[in-house]
Design a protein around this motif. Structure first.
Motif: not given
Length: 437
Positions: A383-391, A401-403
Motif C-alpha cells: 500500500a505504501l508503494q501505491g499497490v492497492q486492490v481495485q474495488s 469500511e465496506k470491504t
C-alpha cells in the motif's frame, strides 16, 4: 478507552476450552464440600469446533472438551474468569483423568445453537448444580442448585459483569457506525494509562513468543523459521521477523504452555496477531515508544471493528481477516502511512486472506498466524508503494469500511454451511479415531 477495556484482556489457554472450564468451575463452586460424581457439558458448534483439539494449559499437552470441563470442576477458580485454569496442578490433572476414565464426563453438541453457549451440570451425592455461559466466553448468565436459581453469587453476569456485556454490545454497535477515519481518530483519546495497558499486552505476548522460540513448542513453526534464518536458507527481514515472533507465540499457546496471552476481540490468537507483527517491525525503523503503542492501539480497534461484523466465532479465520486487518493498519501507521495507505493495506490483506477457514484451534494455527503476520507486513508495504486492490475485484468494495463489512456478510451469511461441513469432517475424524481405539 471503552474499546480497549471491552475487547482486550489476558486469557490463559484457548478461550473455548477455557469457557467450558469456567462454566464447570462455576457450577462446582456451588457443591457443598462433597466429591464430584459426574459432569455434563452442552456446547454450541463453534465452541465444540474450536476446543476439541487444542492443548489445555497445565496438562503437558493434553486436550479435550471433557478434560477441560473436569479440570474446571475439580480445580478451577471461577473468580479468575479467563484465567480459571491458573490454579490447577498435577493432582487436579490426575483426578480429572480418573473422572474421565470412569466415564463420568459427557459432552453434548447443540447442533442448531447460534452464538457462544456453554452449559455445565455438576453432580455430587446430594446436589446437582448448573452454570450457563452465553454470548461472551466468560459471561456467566445463570447458576442453579437442585433446580433452583442462585441469584446472590458474585460470579453471575448481574452487576459489574452484566454492565461489561452491555457495554461490549454497545461498543460493537457504535463501532459499526464509524468510518476508518473515525476509528483512527480514537487514538487521540489515549492517555498514559492506556499506553501502559497496551505495553502490558506486548509483555504478555512476548513471553509466549520467547518461550516458543526457546523450547520449540507445538509444531515449532517460529523456531523453525528462526533456524532457517541461522542456516542462511532464508533472510530475516521485517516480514520474516513478524512471522517468527507471531508463530512462536502461537506455538507455545496452542501447546498449552501456562502463560496467558493478551487477547483481542475475545481471542488469544487474535491478540498475538494484532500485537506481535507490529512489535517485530519496529526493530527495522526509527520510531519512538508512543508511535509503536499507537499502532498497536489501531490494531486492536480495527480488529474489534471487523469482529463486530463477523461475530465472535465463525468459519472464517479471524486471525487472518480481523486481527490481520488490524495488524496491517497498525504497521501502516508505524511506517508513516496516511489514511489512504491504511485503507489500501486493509483491502490488500482482505483480498489475500479472505478465503482462510477456521477449522478449530490446534497446533496448526501457528501456520495460519505466520501467514497472517507476514501478509500484514506485505500488505502495508504494498500500500505504501501505491499497490492497492481495485474495488472491481471480488468482495473488495469502494472503501475499507465496506470491504470489512463484506467480510462480515461472508462470515455470517455465506459461510454457515461451510462451518457445518468443517465440523462434520472433524466429528467424522474423531469418531473414526475412537472406533480404531
Amino acid at each position: 478507552k471503552d474499546v480497549l477495556r471491552a475487547e482486550v484482556a489476558p486469557a490463559l489457554g484457548c478461550t473455548e476450552p477455557v469457557a467450558i472450564a469456567l462454566a464447570a468451575a462455576a457450577a462446582a463452586s456451588l457443591i457443598p464440600g462433597e466429591p464430584i460424581t459426574a459432569l455434563e457439558i452442552w456446547v454450541d458448534p463453534n465452541i465444540y469446533k474450536n476446543g476439541i483439539a487444542v492443548a489445555i494449559p497445565g496438562t503437558k499437552g493434553l486436550n479435550g472438551l471433557d478434560l477441560a470441563g473436569a479440570l474446571g470442576a475439580l480445580g478451577g477458580d471461577p473468580s479468575r474468569r479467563l484465567e480459571v485454569l491458573a490454579t490447577i496442578d498435577k493432582t487436579v490433572v490426575r483426578n480429572a483423568r480418573e473422572l474421565l476414565d470412569r466415564k463420568k464426563v459427557s459432552i453434548n453438541l447443540l447442533e442448531d445453537k447460534q452464538g457462544i453457549y456453554v452449559k455445565a451440570i455438576v453432580r455430587s451425592n446430594s446436589a446437582s448444580t448448573e452454570a450457563i455461559i452465553e454470548n461472551l466466553h466468560d459471561n456467566i448468565v445463570s447458576l442453579r442448585m437442585n433446580g433452583q436459581p442462585v441469584t446472590d453469587s458474585a460470579l453471575l453476569a448481574a452487576g459489574k459483569k452484566g454492565e461489561q456485556k452491555s457495554k461490549l454490545l454497545h461498543v460493537e454497535a457504535w463501532l459499526k457506525q464509524l468510518s476508518l477515519a473515525d476509528l483512527v481518530e480514537l487514538l487521540d483519546d489515549l492517555d498514559d494509562d492506556d499506553f501502559t495497558f497496551l505495553e502490558e499486552g506486548v509483555q504478555y505476548n512476548m513471553r509466549l513468543a520467547e518461550y516458543g522460540l526457546k523450547h520449540g513448542s507445538g509444531l515449532g513453526i517460529g523456531k523453525t523459521l528462526e533456524r532457517l534464518v541461522r542456516q542462511g536458507l532464508i533472510r530475516k527481514d521485517m516480514i520474516v521477523a513478524s512471522r517468527i515472533l507471531t508463530a512462536a507465540a502461537s506455538d507455545a499457546r496452542m501447546a498449552g504452555v501456562s502463560l496467558p496471552a493478551m487477547s483481542s476481540a475475545g481471542s488469544g490468537n487474535h491478540g498475538l496477531t494484532a500485537i506481535l507483527p507490529i512489535w517485530a517491525v519496529k526493530d527495522y525503523i526509527e520510531c519512538d515508544r508512543q508511535v509503536v503503542l499507537e499502532a498497536i492501539g489501531i490494531s486492536h480497534i480495527i480488529t474489534a471493528y471487523v469482529k463486530a461484523h463477523t461475530g465472535r466465532l465463525s468459519a472464517v479465520c479471524g486471525c487472518s481477516v480481523a486481527a490481520g486487518a488490524g495488524a496491517t493498519a497498525g504497521i501502516t501507521h508505524l511506517l508513516g502511512g496516511t489514511l489512504r495507505h491504511m485503507a489500501g493495506a486493509i483491502t490488500n490483506i482482505t483480498e489475500d486472506l479472505a478465503g482462510v477457514i477456521c477449522d478449530g484451534a490446534k497446533a496448526g494455527c501457528s501456520l495460519k498466524l505466520a501467514t497472517a503476520a507476514g501478509t500484514a507486513v506485505q500488505s502495508a508495504l504494498f500500500a505504501l508503494q501505491g499497490v492497492q486492490v481495485q474495488s472491481t475485484d471480488g468482495i473488495i468494495a469502494t472503501s475499507a469500511e465496506k470491504t470489512m463489512q463484506n467480510i462480515g456478510r461472508l462470515s455470517t451469511q455465506g459461510m454457515i454451511e461451510t462451518d457445518r461441513t468443517i465440523l462434520k469432517i472433524m466429528l467424522e475424524k474423531q469418531f473414526s479415531h475412537i472406533e480404531k481405539e
